[in-house]
Enzyme design. Sequence first.
Site, mmCIF file in Angstrom:
data_model
loop_
_atom_site.group_PDB
_atom_site.id
_atom_site.type_symbol
_atom_site.label_atom_id
_atom_site.label_comp_id
_atom_site.label_asym_id
_atom_site.label_seq_id
_atom_site.Cartn_x
_atom_site.Cartn_y
_atom_site.Cartn_z
ATOM 1 N N LYS A 6 0.810 -1.230 0.000
ATOM 2 C CA LYS A 6 0.000 0.000 0.000
ATOM 3 C C LYS A 6 0.842 1.279 0.000
ATOM 4 O O LYS A 6 0.407 2.288 -0.537
ATOM 5 C CB LYS A 6 -0.946 0.013 1.200
ATOM 6 C CG LYS A 6 -2.112 -0.950 1.046
ATOM 7 C CD LYS A 6 -3.093 -0.792 2.177
ATOM 8 C CE LYS A 6 -4.222 -1.789 2.050
ATOM 9 N NZ LYS A 6 -5.252 -1.617 3.071
ATOM 10 N N GLY A 47 -15.244 -6.493 10.813
ATOM 11 C CA GLY A 47 -14.599 -5.821 9.681
ATOM 12 C C GLY A 47 -15.225 -6.105 8.322
ATOM 13 O O GLY A 47 -14.756 -5.580 7.315
#
Length: 301
Positions: A72, A265
């Site tokens: 990322k 989540g």
Amino acid sequence: MSIITGKTGLVGLLGEPVNHSLSPVIQNAAIQEMALDWCYLAMPCMPKDLSKVIPALRELNCHGLNITIPHKQEAIYSCKTISPLAKKLGAVNTLVPDSNGNWMGMNTDMEGFLAPLKNESWKGKKAVVLGCGGSAKSVIAGLEALGFIQITIVGRNIHSLNSFLQDMKSSNPDLSKKELLLKGIMHNEPKLIDEIESSHLIVNATPVGMHSNFENKFDSSKIPLGESIWKNLNSETILYDLIYTPRPTAWLNFGKAQGCRQIDGLEMLIQQGAASLRLWSGEKEVPIEVMRKAAENHLRH
Ligand code: NAP
């Protein structure tokens, strides 16, 4: 995508590992519902190959990419432009092709994180965040946007905790303003108990509690910070675990027994994926319910 033909376009995920990712299940369900002639694939990519693979996929006219662990941060360098939020977080999770043959880097993790929280008022409230890794950055930016006045980050390593706090404050000057207190605390400091008891929201942004192939049974080492600190949990406190396998996690189960509301989540995963699909397709509406059902079905089997 009902059948792959010579015209089918590619979208996908780059990371390592990616073979347990739910994104192909969620995205392909939505792609089919939207009648897009695309196929979403999870593509394992080693760090050493990233800077070659991302431009190559643009050359191949890939319609969009998700980026996951461990790429990322590094993927930013393969983008011609970066959205202000991705810049603030120092991380991209979505690449969108531009009209000049380049990639634009974006981040939809914060939007995903906020989805289950955004219909409530959080102004003036306190939060505790467990962990100071990549996802904690999106969590903190989200909590700031919701109007929390105090955010306490819990770390297990003083060096990573301090450098995390420094990074956050230097990339986002709003975090140093006096209306918001952002502070760090070590996992073994006794005053952590007071922080936990007085917080309105606690977010687990560590992998502690995540299912692996070896562990199915209840095990107290699967509870972040250990079991005892949660015994006096305030029943008004909401627990938000970024983990979505197992459902629920041992920590959320523990919180349930204390009367706390729990959020896992899965919705974050679905909503960040939906936001990516909106960016790739240019459509405002994407079939969230289809994505949610596909994920839930997959996790049940
Ligand atoms: P990360 O960058 O590796 O950060 C993990 C953090 O947890 C670090 O601060 C690490 O501390 C800490 N940690 C790791 N093992 C620990 C342990 N045994 N005890 C205490 N602390 C520990 O990971 P991430 O990307 O932030 O992801 C964290 C979790 O969120 C993962 O389970 C991931 O699957 C989940 N997640 C979910 C979504 C979603 O859409 N639902 C999105 C992103 C992430 P050190 O720095 O000391 O190692």
